[in-house]
Design an enzyme around this catalytic site. Structure first.
Site, PDB file in Angstrom:
ATOM      1  N   LYS A  68      70.859 -13.918 -13.681  1.00  0.00           N
ATOM      2  CA  LYS A  68      71.731 -12.753 -13.817  1.00  0.00           C
ATOM      3  C   LYS A  68      70.911 -11.477 -13.942  1.00  0.00           C
ATOM      4  O   LYS A  68      71.300 -10.424 -13.420  1.00  0.00           O
ATOM      5  CB  LYS A  68      72.651 -12.940 -15.023  1.00  0.00           C
ATOM      6  CG  LYS A  68      73.618 -14.108 -14.872  1.00  0.00           C
ATOM      7  CD  LYS A  68      74.457 -14.291 -16.115  1.00  0.00           C
ATOM      8  CE  LYS A  68      75.372 -15.506 -15.976  1.00  0.00           C
ATOM      9  NZ  LYS A  68      74.602 -16.783 -15.881  1.00  0.00           N
ATOM     10  N   CYS A  96      78.100 -21.061 -19.728  1.00  0.00           N
ATOM     11  CA  CYS A  96      78.255 -22.048 -18.662  1.00  0.00           C
ATOM     12  C   CYS A  96      78.849 -23.312 -19.269  1.00  0.00           C
ATOM     13  O   CYS A  96      78.280 -24.399 -19.194  1.00  0.00           O
ATOM     14  CB  CYS A  96      76.926 -22.340 -17.974  1.00  0.00           C
ATOM     15  SG  CYS A  96      77.139 -23.290 -16.449  1.00  0.00           S
TER      16      CYS A  96
END
Length: 482
Positions: A288, A419
């Site tokens: 990210k 996640c």
């Protein structure tokens, strides 16, 4: 006429000599991965590619080794139940791993039964010994006497009496994970589809970092445009490391949901003039951060191919921002440094911030979690996680979200990402933190991802493998009140 096999050919090397098993490269590599996972808690997705490179295993053999290792690890719960039914004693660990590989070939692959039994027995004879090979032969023949559909009523609970227990055995997931997924889905309707998607081999998804690469460049290298993200491309075959843009860190392997949660953070309107300050609090290994760094530097224009897939009402920006990326572990911070170009990278503990409060416009908190949303890619993780550890993770997640909100200025925004779809790591954490503060409001995250349907009832957004073909990524967007 009789044909005499040479040494290592699987036939007799001379009159009266014992049969010498073939050293099957693919099955030996898969067996070594199984043993390393069992003995050393190795990660299959890291170990197997290295073994294939070191041993020069390519093409169909590499594909076979990959399916054997990953497929067997996904189905351990199913295969262990069948092996137990077919064995009169508990196998030694090395024999058990070989039997698991054989069971996967017999029950879920198109390998002819005689070949699945023969090659697995050869593997046991080569790697363990002749006595163990006889035992393996007897067990495998029993396993191969029925199909998987015939075995499930024998080894799994009746779905009418225990639907969660049945799905746990049928789809190779620990019972507690099946229950957690059902809670997160809000009921059993999609549960079997989710578990099946967890066991499907995922596509390799690439990200073209804006200003440094493009989807068009990845298409020229053999990839297909992604479904949702304007930066995504799917590589259906081949080694992503051989693509020039990936080798040069202008592009990378990154799940599409991971791209989209980062993109959503950049889309939230934030008042103010001049260069923005962004923070990625738990940035390692840098996926990210790599995308945020590129957007901060070059804006979020994805070129003609990406623009064609940009949702209506979402304009490309040419913002200038400066990203600070931090991770508590030095080796992970070094990985972030390698994948970013313009970010300031530091080794720092997000619970004891190395930065002043109230100075950032946007904060990404990809919190440490169980990783239950990425079981497609890390098949062994489902057997390592323990529900008892979720409470400790929850405490850490709450502390990190609190410091993330302290770090952002009034009017700024925090993206809380995991996640994992587990409620104790997602909605419960966010609701607890928001309830204890009077300076935070939760935004509807779905509004900043208009290109994606099926993200749930809100205000958070939940991706799912069976709905979106992505990891089960969770996103909540929180604005600091003025």
């Amino acid at each position: 006429m009789k044909t005499r096999g040479g040494p290592g050919a699987g036939g007799r090397s001379g009159a009266g000599r014992p049969r010498r098993p073939v050293r099957d490269q693919a099955r030996n590599a898969a067996f070594d991965v199984m043993r390393a996972v069992d003995e050393r808690d190795a990660y299959a997705n890291l170990l197997l590619p290295r073994l294939l490179r070191e041993r020069g295993i390519k093409g169909r053999d590499a594909a076979l080794a990959t399916e054997l290792a990953y497929g067997t690890l996904r189905g351990l719960g199913t295969y262990d139940a069948v092996i137990e039914m077919c064995s009169d004693r508990a196998p030694d660990p090395d024999v058990r791993d070989a039997l698991r590989l054989g069971a996967h070939q017999l029950l879920r692959m198109r390998v002819p039964p005689h070949a699945a039994v023969g090659t697995t027995v050869d593997l046991v004879r080569l790697r363990v010994g002749p006595g163990a090979a006889k035992f393996a032969n007897a067990v495998l023949r029993k396993i191969g006497s029925r199909t998987l559909d015939e075995w499930l009523p024998i080894v799994a609970p009746d779905p009418a009496d225990d639907p969660v227990g049945h799905l746990s055995i049928a789809h190779g997931h620990p019972r507690w994970i099946v229950s957690a997924f059902q809670d997160a889905l809000g009921g059993p309707d999609e549960l079997a589809d989710l578990l099946a998607a967890d066991n499907a081999r995922p596509l390799v998804t690439l990200v073209a970092r804006p200003g440094r690469s493009s989807v068009a460049e990845l298409e020229e290298a053999g990839a297909d445009p992604g479904r949702y993200s304007p930066y995504a491309a799917y590589l259906r075959e081949g080694d992503p490391g051989q693509i020039a843009a990936v080798a040069e860190t202008r592009a990378a392997v990154q799940d599409e949901a991971s791209q989209l949660v980062a993109l959503a953070l950049t889309r939230v309107p934030v008042e103010g003039d001049g260069e923005e300050r962004w923070l990625d609090m738990c940035a390692g290994p840098g996926g990210k951060a790599g995308l945020l760094d590129a957007i901060a530097t070059y804006g979020d224009s994805a070129g003609p191919a990406g623009e064609a897939r940009r949702p209506a009402g979402v304009a490309a920006s040419a913002r200038r921002a400066r990203l600070v990326a931090a991770d508590v572990q030095d080796h992970r911070a070094r990985l972030v440094w390698q994948t970013t170009r313009d970010a300031v990278v530091v080794t720092a503990d997000g619970t004891v911030p190395a930065w002043r409060e109230g100075v950032f416009d946007r904060v990404m908190l990809d919190a440490p979690c169980t990783g239950l949303g990425a079981l497609r890619r890390r098949p062994e993780a489902r057997w390592r996680r323990d529900p008892a550890g979720i409470a400790d993770l929850g405490k850490l997640q709450r502390r990190l979200l609190g410091t993330a909100l302290d770090a952002v200025r009034p009017g700024g925004v925090v993206a809380y990402v995991t996640c994992s779809p587990h409620l104790a790591e997602t909605r419960v954490v966010v609701e607890d933190v928001v309830r204890r503060r009077d300076d935070v409001e939760q935004l509807d995250a779905r509004a900043f991802l208009p290109e994606v349907d099926g993200l749930g009832v809100g205000p958070h957004a939940q991706f799912w493998p069976h709905r979106h073909g992505t990891d089960a990524m969770f996103l909540a967007l929180l604005r600091k009140r003025r």
